[in-house]
Enzyme design. Structure first.
Site, PDB file in Angstrom:
ATOM      1  N   ARG A 148      21.885   2.426  13.841  1.00  0.00           N
ATOM      2  CA  ARG A 148      21.866   2.440  15.319  1.00  0.00           C
ATOM      3  C   ARG A 148      23.277   2.693  15.847  1.00  0.00           C
ATOM      4  O   ARG A 148      24.249   2.184  15.325  1.00  0.00           O
ATOM      5  CB  ARG A 148      21.356   1.109  15.855  1.00  0.00           C
ATOM      6  N   ARG A 171      27.274  -1.539  17.012  1.00  0.00           N
ATOM      7  CA  ARG A 171      27.448  -2.857  17.637  1.00  0.00           C
ATOM      8  C   ARG A 171      28.017  -3.866  16.639  1.00  0.00           C
ATOM      9  O   ARG A 171      27.642  -3.830  15.471  1.00  0.00           O
ATOM     10  CB  ARG A 171      26.093  -3.368  18.144  1.00  0.00           C
ATOM     11  N   ARG A 206      20.702 -12.838  12.116  1.00  0.00           N
ATOM     12  CA  ARG A 206      19.830 -12.630  13.279  1.00  0.00           C
ATOM     13  C   ARG A 206      18.362 -12.680  12.861  1.00  0.00           C
ATOM     14  O   ARG A 206      17.519 -13.204  13.590  1.00  0.00           O
ATOM     15  CB  ARG A 206      20.141 -11.285  13.947  1.00  0.00           C
ATOM     16  N   LYS A 232      12.223  -2.848  20.416  1.00  0.00           N
ATOM     17  CA  LYS A 232      11.837  -3.406  21.734  1.00  0.00           C
ATOM     18  C   LYS A 232      12.534  -2.643  22.869  1.00  0.00           C
ATOM     19  O   LYS A 232      11.914  -2.274  23.855  1.00  0.00           O
ATOM     20  CB  LYS A 232      12.233  -4.900  21.832  1.00  0.00           C
ATOM     21  N   ARG A 254      13.013 -16.045  24.087  1.00  0.00           N
ATOM     22  CA  ARG A 254      13.344 -15.970  22.663  1.00  0.00           C
ATOM     23  C   ARG A 254      13.186 -17.316  21.986  1.00  0.00           C
ATOM     24  O   ARG A 254      13.403 -17.426  20.777  1.00  0.00           O
ATOM     25  CB  ARG A 254      14.796 -15.562  22.562  1.00  0.00           C
TER      26      ARG A 254
HETATM   27  P1  AP5 Z   1      16.090  -0.841  19.377  1.00  0.00           P
HETATM   28  O1  AP5 Z   1      15.081  -0.311  20.326  1.00  0.00           O
HETATM   29  O2  AP5 Z   1      17.512  -0.826  19.808  1.00  0.00           O
HETATM   30  O3  AP5 Z   1      15.628  -2.282  18.841  1.00  0.00           O
HETATM   31  P2  AP5 Z   1      15.582  -3.691  19.563  1.00  0.00           P
HETATM   32  O4  AP5 Z   1      14.345  -4.354  19.094  1.00  0.00           O
HETATM   33  O5  AP5 Z   1      15.756  -3.545  21.047  1.00  0.00           O
HETATM   34  O6  AP5 Z   1      16.853  -4.316  18.869  1.00  0.00           O
HETATM   35  P3  AP5 Z   1      18.010  -5.255  19.425  1.00  0.00           P
HETATM   36  O7  AP5 Z   1      18.996  -5.372  18.290  1.00  0.00           O
HETATM   37  O8  AP5 Z   1      18.545  -4.768  20.728  1.00  0.00           O
HETATM   38  O9  AP5 Z   1      17.255  -6.550  19.577  1.00  0.00           O
HETATM   39  P4  AP5 Z   1      17.813  -7.936  19.533  1.00  0.00           P
HETATM   40  O10 AP5 Z   1      16.630  -8.652  20.029  1.00  0.00           O
HETATM   41  O11 AP5 Z   1      18.345  -8.436  18.272  1.00  0.00           O
HETATM   42  O12 AP5 Z   1      19.137  -7.809  20.416  1.00  0.00           O
HETATM   43  P5  AP5 Z   1      19.446  -8.156  21.917  1.00  0.00           P
HETATM   44  O13 AP5 Z   1      20.293  -7.102  22.460  1.00  0.00           O
HETATM   45  O14 AP5 Z   1      18.199  -8.551  22.654  1.00  0.00           O
HETATM   46  O15 AP5 Z   1      15.925  -0.032  17.992  1.00  0.00           O
HETATM   47  C1  AP5 Z   1      16.779  -0.299  16.902  1.00  0.00           C
HETATM   48  C2  AP5 Z   1      17.177   1.026  16.211  1.00  0.00           C
HETATM   49  O16 AP5 Z   1      16.028   1.588  15.613  1.00  0.00           O
HETATM   50  C3  AP5 Z   1      17.716   2.087  17.196  1.00  0.00           C
HETATM   51  O17 AP5 Z   1      18.713   2.824  16.560  1.00  0.00           O
HETATM   52  C4  AP5 Z   1      16.485   2.970  17.506  1.00  0.00           C
HETATM   53  O18 AP5 Z   1      16.861   4.297  17.826  1.00  0.00           O
HETATM   54  C5  AP5 Z   1      15.718   2.873  16.191  1.00  0.00           C
HETATM   55  N1  AP5 Z   1      14.270   2.889  16.377  1.00  0.00           N
HETATM   56  C6  AP5 Z   1      13.547   2.298  17.386  1.00  0.00           C
HETATM   57  N2  AP5 Z   1      12.221   2.522  17.218  1.00  0.00           N
HETATM   58  C7  AP5 Z   1      12.115   3.241  16.051  1.00  0.00           C
HETATM   59  C8  AP5 Z   1      11.001   3.774  15.327  1.00  0.00           C
HETATM   60  N3  AP5 Z   1       9.726   3.596  15.761  1.00  0.00           N
HETATM   61  N4  AP5 Z   1      11.257   4.458  14.181  1.00  0.00           N
HETATM   62  C9  AP5 Z   1      12.547   4.639  13.725  1.00  0.00           C
HETATM   63  N5  AP5 Z   1      13.649   4.170  14.380  1.00  0.00           N
HETATM   64  C10 AP5 Z   1      13.428   3.474  15.523  1.00  0.00           C
HETATM   65  O19 AP5 Z   1      20.269  -9.527  21.726  1.00  0.00           O
HETATM   66  C11 AP5 Z   1      21.546  -9.528  21.131  1.00  0.00           C
HETATM   67  C12 AP5 Z   1      22.069 -10.954  21.101  1.00  0.00           C
HETATM   68  O20 AP5 Z   1      22.166 -11.464  22.457  1.00  0.00           O
HETATM   69  C13 AP5 Z   1      21.191 -11.968  20.372  1.00  0.00           C
HETATM   70  O21 AP5 Z   1      21.453 -11.989  18.978  1.00  0.00           O
HETATM   71  C14 AP5 Z   1      21.608 -13.282  21.063  1.00  0.00           C
HETATM   72  O22 AP5 Z   1      22.848 -13.753  20.581  1.00  0.00           O
HETATM   73  C15 AP5 Z   1      21.822 -12.841  22.510  1.00  0.00           C
HETATM   74  N6  AP5 Z   1      20.615 -13.005  23.340  1.00  0.00           N
HETATM   75  C16 AP5 Z   1      19.920 -12.010  23.984  1.00  0.00           C
HETATM   76  N7  AP5 Z   1      18.875 -12.519  24.628  1.00  0.00           N
HETATM   77  C17 AP5 Z   1      18.872 -13.850  24.388  1.00  0.00           C
HETATM   78  C18 AP5 Z   1      18.004 -14.915  24.768  1.00  0.00           C
HETATM   79  N8  AP5 Z   1      16.911 -14.690  25.510  1.00  0.00           N
HETATM   80  N9  AP5 Z   1      18.310 -16.155  24.337  1.00  0.00           N
HETATM   81  C19 AP5 Z   1      19.392 -16.401  23.583  1.00  0.00           C
HETATM   82  N10 AP5 Z   1      20.249 -15.444  23.182  1.00  0.00           N
HETATM   83  C20 AP5 Z   1      19.983 -14.166  23.583  1.00  0.00           C
END
Ligand code: AP5
Length: 214
Positions: A127, A160, A171, A13, A88
């Site tokens: 990552r 991370r 997660r 994402k 979410r």
């Molecule tokens: P990446 O693009 O980083 O993936 P992502 O979907 O953005 O993953 P996140 O871990 O950031 O998502 P998340 O939703 O768990 O975490 P967030 O930070 O929002 O890609 C992942 C890896 O794959 C990278 O290394 C990339 O290079 C690689 N990649 C990408 N595309 C690829 C492809 N096509 N092929 C191969 N490799 C690829 O949230 C973290 C925490 O914050 C949550 O757990 C929660 O505790 C809290 N939080 C955040 N928002 C909320 C909310 N709205 N409500 C409640 N808690 C929240």
């Protein structure tokens, strides 16, 4: 244009949201990045969020909704935004709809980046995130020019805390229970588009652009 990115943790994402933001000149708003910046600066919000994030749990809705509503007031949101990690939960989606509907607006697209669970653990363990600017890389699929050094700002890269396999498993289960129902929610509203997130990054981006239009 108001765009929501849906998908499991690590589905890509953030990777795609950054490119969408650049292509359509709208801000990329990542609630995860906002929390991580608050943790880095040791704010009260950051301290609260960290207790949930380290366990792979969601931060409570009321903290997230207030934060995002404040962010929408900034001038760069006038022409829309791409939301990454919000909403979410169903209550978060309802809060977003209520805020938009009050201004006669709606979500334009909810893009679900579909990646099966078995691919996710592998992606997350590879990552690397920059401690300086937050840029993300992958040791195999998107490596930096110099190992463990950010191409963009030269700071060091880390795994991370919540990307460790045990936390990623939690997660994923939190995702299936609390976030996956949003796929139906946005399908019923007629704004859902699905893209295959197992393809390489360029192909995924091209699929998204064909949904959004040039
Ligand atoms: P990446 O693009 O980083 O993936 P992502 O979907 O953005 O993953 P996140 O871990 O950031 O998502 P998340 O939703 O768990 O975490 P967030 O930070 O929002 O890609 C992942 C890896 O794959 C990278 O290394 C990339 O290079 C690689 N990649 C990408 N595309 C690829 C492809 N096509 N092929 C191969 N490799 C690829 O949230 C973290 C925490 O914050 C949550 O757990 C929660 O505790 C809290 N939080 C955040 N928002 C909320 C909310 N709205 N409500 C409640 N808690 C929240």
């Amino acid at each position: 244009m108001k765009i929501i990115m849906l998908g499991a943790p690590g589905a890509g994402k953030g990777t795609q949201a950054k490119r969408i933001a650049a292509q359509y000149t709208i801000p990329h708003i990542s609630t995860g990045d906002i929390f991580r910046a608050n943790i880095k600066n040791n704010t009260e919000l950051g301290q609260k969020a960290k207790t949930y994030m380290d366990k792979g749990e969601l931060v409570p809705d009321e903290l997230v909704v207030d934060l995002i509503m404040d962010r929408f007031k900034q001038a760069d949101c006038t022409n829309g935004y791409v939301l990454d990690g919000f909403p979410r939960t169903i209550p978060q989606a309802e809060a977003l709809d209520a805020a938009l509907n009050a201004q006669g607006e709606n979500v334009d697209f909810a893009i679900n980046v579909e990646v099966p669970d078995e691919n996710i653990i592998n992606r997350m363990s590879g990552r690397r995130a920059c401690v300086g600017c937050g840029a993300t890389y992958h040791i195999k699929y998107n490596p930096t020019k110099v190992e463990d050094v950010c191409d963009a700002c030269g700071e060091k890269l880390i795994l991370r805390d919540d990307d460790k396999p045990e936390t990623v498993k939690n997660r994923l289960s939190v995702y299936h229970e609390q976030t996956q129902p949003l796929i139906d929610y946005y399908e019923k509203k007629g704004v859902l588009a699905e893209v295959d997130g197992t393809k390489d990054m360029e192909d995924v981006f091209n699929a998204i652009v064909s949904v959004l239009g040039k």
